[in-house]
Design an enzyme around this catalytic site. Structure first.
Site, PDB file in Angstrom:
ATOM      1  N   HIS A  78     -13.677  15.189  28.207  1.00 38.27           N
ATOM      2  CA  HIS A  78     -12.589  14.246  28.500  1.00 38.27           C
ATOM      3  C   HIS A  78     -13.013  13.196  29.532  1.00 38.27           C
ATOM      4  CE1 HIS A  78      -8.983  15.250  26.309  1.00 38.27           C
ATOM      5  NE2 HIS A  78      -8.996  16.513  26.669  1.00 38.27           N
ATOM      6  N   HIS A 137     -14.834  21.216  27.057  1.00 43.13           N
ATOM      7  CA  HIS A 137     -13.750  20.359  26.557  1.00 43.13           C
ATOM      8  C   HIS A 137     -13.296  19.382  27.651  1.00 43.13           C
ATOM      9  CE1 HIS A 137      -9.972  19.793  24.053  1.00 43.13           C
ATOM     10  NE2 HIS A 137      -9.589  19.311  25.217  1.00 43.13           N
ATOM     11  N   GLU A 138     -13.080  19.887  28.872  1.00 40.66           N
ATOM     12  CA  GLU A 138     -12.575  19.021  29.951  1.00 40.66           C
ATOM     13  C   GLU A 138     -13.647  18.036  30.428  1.00 40.66           C
ATOM     14  OE1 GLU A 138      -9.514  18.998  30.088  1.00 40.66           O
ATOM     15  OE2 GLU A 138      -9.179  20.956  29.148  1.00 40.66           O
ATOM     16  N   GLY A 141      -6.076  23.784  30.329  1.00 45.58           N
ATOM     17  CA  GLY A 141      -6.996  22.842  30.951  1.00 45.58           C
ATOM     18  C   GLY A 141      -6.435  21.435  30.867  1.00 45.58           C
ATOM     19  N   CYS A 184      -5.908  20.401  21.952  1.00 46.85           N
ATOM     20  CA  CYS A 184      -5.929  19.510  23.113  1.00 46.85           C
ATOM     21  C   CYS A 184      -4.513  19.021  23.353  1.00 46.85           C
ATOM     22  CB  CYS A 184      -6.854  18.332  22.818  1.00 46.85           C
ATOM     23  SG  CYS A 184      -6.912  17.117  24.140  1.00 46.85           S
ATOM     24  N   LEU A 185      -4.083  19.000  24.614  1.00 53.28           N
ATOM     25  CA  LEU A 185      -2.722  18.551  24.927  1.00 53.28           C
ATOM     26  C   LEU A 185      -2.506  17.086  24.545  1.00 53.28           C
ATOM     27  CD1 LEU A 185      -2.146  20.260  28.410  1.00 53.28           C
ATOM     28  CD2 LEU A 185      -1.218  20.961  26.187  1.00 53.28           C
ATOM     29  N   GLN A 237      -6.238  12.277  31.048  1.00 51.50           N
ATOM     30  CA  GLN A 237      -5.089  12.631  30.194  1.00 51.50           C
ATOM     31  C   GLN A 237      -3.759  12.238  30.818  1.00 51.50           C
ATOM     32  OE1 GLN A 237      -6.634  16.841  29.416  1.00 51.50           O
ATOM     33  NE2 GLN A 237      -5.585  16.350  27.509  1.00 51.50           N
TER      34      GLN A 237
HETATM   35 NI    NI Z   1      -8.028  18.140  25.814  1.00 48.28          NI
END
Ligand code: NI
Length: 169
Positions: free
Chosen positions: A138, A134-135, A45, A92-93, A50
């Protein structure tokens, strides 16, 4: 085009993003870049902030590109309904090499728009529900660190600060 993924500490990650209003070629290019960036990471995701774009656009693919048709691109996603609770490991990236147990709804009904601006609704369960939550966090400027125990949060933040000082973040 693969874009650099911002890491914890970047102000864009903690800002509320603006709604998508123009469903044009530029938006489609952004979505394409987000998918490429997510697959290259690899991740399941990614949200526009991000990569430094504070727009309400998210991409999800639980197969990380392995299966055709599992790709989700959604603008202006909103949770209409949620049910149950699940606890599970989340990463998370933008916070690489850390994970923590995060509580999320077991099921969510999400409404948003596709890249043409058409309304879409998805009923998600389990990992997909977790990914949407989660997204969507963000694009509200929320990282999962805000949803874990204060003790664990401080531990992760302390380690990140050390990495920052060492120039390894
Ligand atoms: Ni994330």
């Amino acid at each position: 085009m693969i874009r650099p993924i911002l890491k914890y500490g970047a102000p864009e990650l903690e800002k509320e993003s603006l709604p998508v209003t123009d469903f044009n070629d530029q938006l489609r290019q952004l979505a394409q870049d987000m998918l490429e960036t997510m697959y290259a990471a690899p991740g399941i995701g990614l949200a526009a902030p991000q990569i430094g774009i504070n727009l309400r656009l998210i991409v999800i693919d639980l197969s990380s590109g392995e299966e055709k048709g599992s790709q989700i691109v959604m603008a202006n996603p909103q949770i209409l309904h949620q049910e149950g609770i699940q606890k599970g490991e989340e990463g998370c990236l933008s916070i690489p090499s850390f994970t923590a147990i995060v509580e999320r709804p077991l099921k969510v009904r999400v409404e948003g728009q596709d890249l043409e601006g058409r309304r879409m609704q998805i009923d998600a369960e389990g990992l997909l529900s977790r990914a949407f939550c989660h997204e969507i966090d963000h694009i509200d400027g929320i990282l999962y660190l805000e949803r874990i125990s204060p003790l664990k949060r401080e531990m992760i933040k302390r380690k990140i600060k050390k990495l920052m000082k060492a120039g390894e973040w």
